[in-house]
Design an enzyme around this catalytic site. Structure first.
Site, short mmCIF file in Angstrom:
data_model
loop_
_atom_site.label_atom_id
_atom_site.label_comp_id
_atom_site.label_asym_id
_atom_site.label_seq_id
_atom_site.Cartn_x
_atom_site.Cartn_y
_atom_site.Cartn_z
N SER A 282 0.94 -1.19 0.39
CA SER A 282 -0.14 0.49 -0.12
C SER A 282 1.09 1.30 0.14
O SER A 282 1.67 1.68 -1.00
CB SER A 282 -1.21 0.02 1.18
OG SER A 282 -1.93 1.01 0.59
N LYS B 33 -21.78 18.55 9.09
CA LYS B 33 -21.28 18.39 10.76
C LYS B 33 -20.83 17.77 11.28
O LYS B 33 -21.94 17.63 11.81
CB LYS B 33 -20.79 20.12 11.07
CG LYS B 33 -19.74 20.38 12.13
CD LYS B 33 -18.55 21.04 11.40
CE LYS B 33 -17.43 21.44 12.27
NZ LYS B 33 -16.18 21.94 11.61
#
Length: 290
Positions: A157, A211
């Site tokens: 990765s 949010k």
């Protein structure tokens, strides 16, 4: 010494370029630093810890070891964006920082005692944040000095993104080592059920409908999951494009690996590595090239 809580928690609720097996280490770090009932324990370092081994640099001014004119820059353990105060002791906790790797690279490029640079890599990957900026820096340094990657075992990765950026023909993997895992994973960690069982009911009061979305205090909604998936897909496309550019492959071929991992010669066959060699043999091969 204790593994810092803020570093453990940054491994969750954020996109990671990490091979799936590496998430077990992330969970262990979290357990050691956050979830233990003794107030947040950690990893005690003793003389037998493999991460406590340090090798003195040949050049006392250099922040890396120099062997036969080659700067050896370690890329080991979980990769994080910034080491902060762990700059000199990150190896004790099994972490490396993109900030330190970049500093070592830039120093080696300008060091007259360094003729070539090799990344000594053994890592499951780590943060997406900061990874591709570092990879672009390595790629952009091609031609200044020879740059190679020698895998102590595996580069998965984010660690493979780093390895892929070195000079063509200079990426060695051992027979039992691995390359690949070109993909992105997002581990959403929710403590909502645990809080409910303890009688705690958090309420998020926010301005803006999004949010607080993805907070570990609440369960992940389908809408939030879809938005996170879009972010993961974008990061994954960037990963595919970056590896394709670095290794001279097509984006389609890289994406077609589906984040699979490839052992030894299989990585060479698919174009993710250049040759199979033990680290010492790979270093001798690099010296022969130089």
């Amino acid at each position: 010494m204790r593994f810092p809580r803020h570093l453990a928690t940054t491994l969750f609720n954020t996109p990671l370029a990490m091979q799936q097996d590496g998430t077990a280490l992330a969970l262990q770090l979290l357990e050691q630093s956050v979830l233990r009932g003794d107030g947040g324990a950690g990893i005690d370092i003793d003389a037998g810890d493999p991460w406590s081994t340090q090798r003195a640099p040949v050049d006392d001014r250099a922040p890396y070891e120099i062997i036969c004119g080659v700067a050896v820059i370690p890329v080991q353990g979980v990769l994080i964006q910034r080491l902060g105060w762990l700059w000199h002791i990150g190896q004790y906790f099994g972490v490396s920082g993109y900030d330190k790797i970049r500093f070592q690279l830039l120093h080696a490029l300008s060091n007259p005692n360094v003729d070539a640079i090799v990344f000594d890599i053994d890592s499951p990957g780590g943060d997406v944040a900061g990874c591709f900026d570092l990879v672009d820096t390595i790629f952009g340094a091609r031609g200044i000095k020879p740059i190679a990657a020698i895998l102590g075992e595996c580069a998965y990765s984010a660690a493979y993104a780093v390895a892929s950026a070195v000079d063509p023909g200079r990426l060695w993997v051992p027979r039992t080592g691995g390359t690949g895992s070109v993909g992105v994973i997002y581990i959403h960690l929710s403590v909502a059920d645990w809080l409910a069982k303890t009688g705690i009911a958090p309420t998020l009061v926010t301005k803006g409908a999004l949010k607080g979305e993805g907070s570990d205090l609440i369960a992940l909604s389908d809408e939030a999951r879809a938005r996170i998936q879009r972010d993961v897909d974008k990061a994954g496309l960037l990963f595919d494009q970056t590896v394709a550019r670095n290794r001279g492959l097509s984006v389609r071929d890289v994406a077609g690996t589906e984040a699979g991992v490839f052992t030894g010669a299989d990585g060479v066959d698919i174009g993710f590595a250049d040759a199979v060699a033990a680290p010492d043999a790979a270093f001798r091969a690099l010296l022969a090239q130089l």
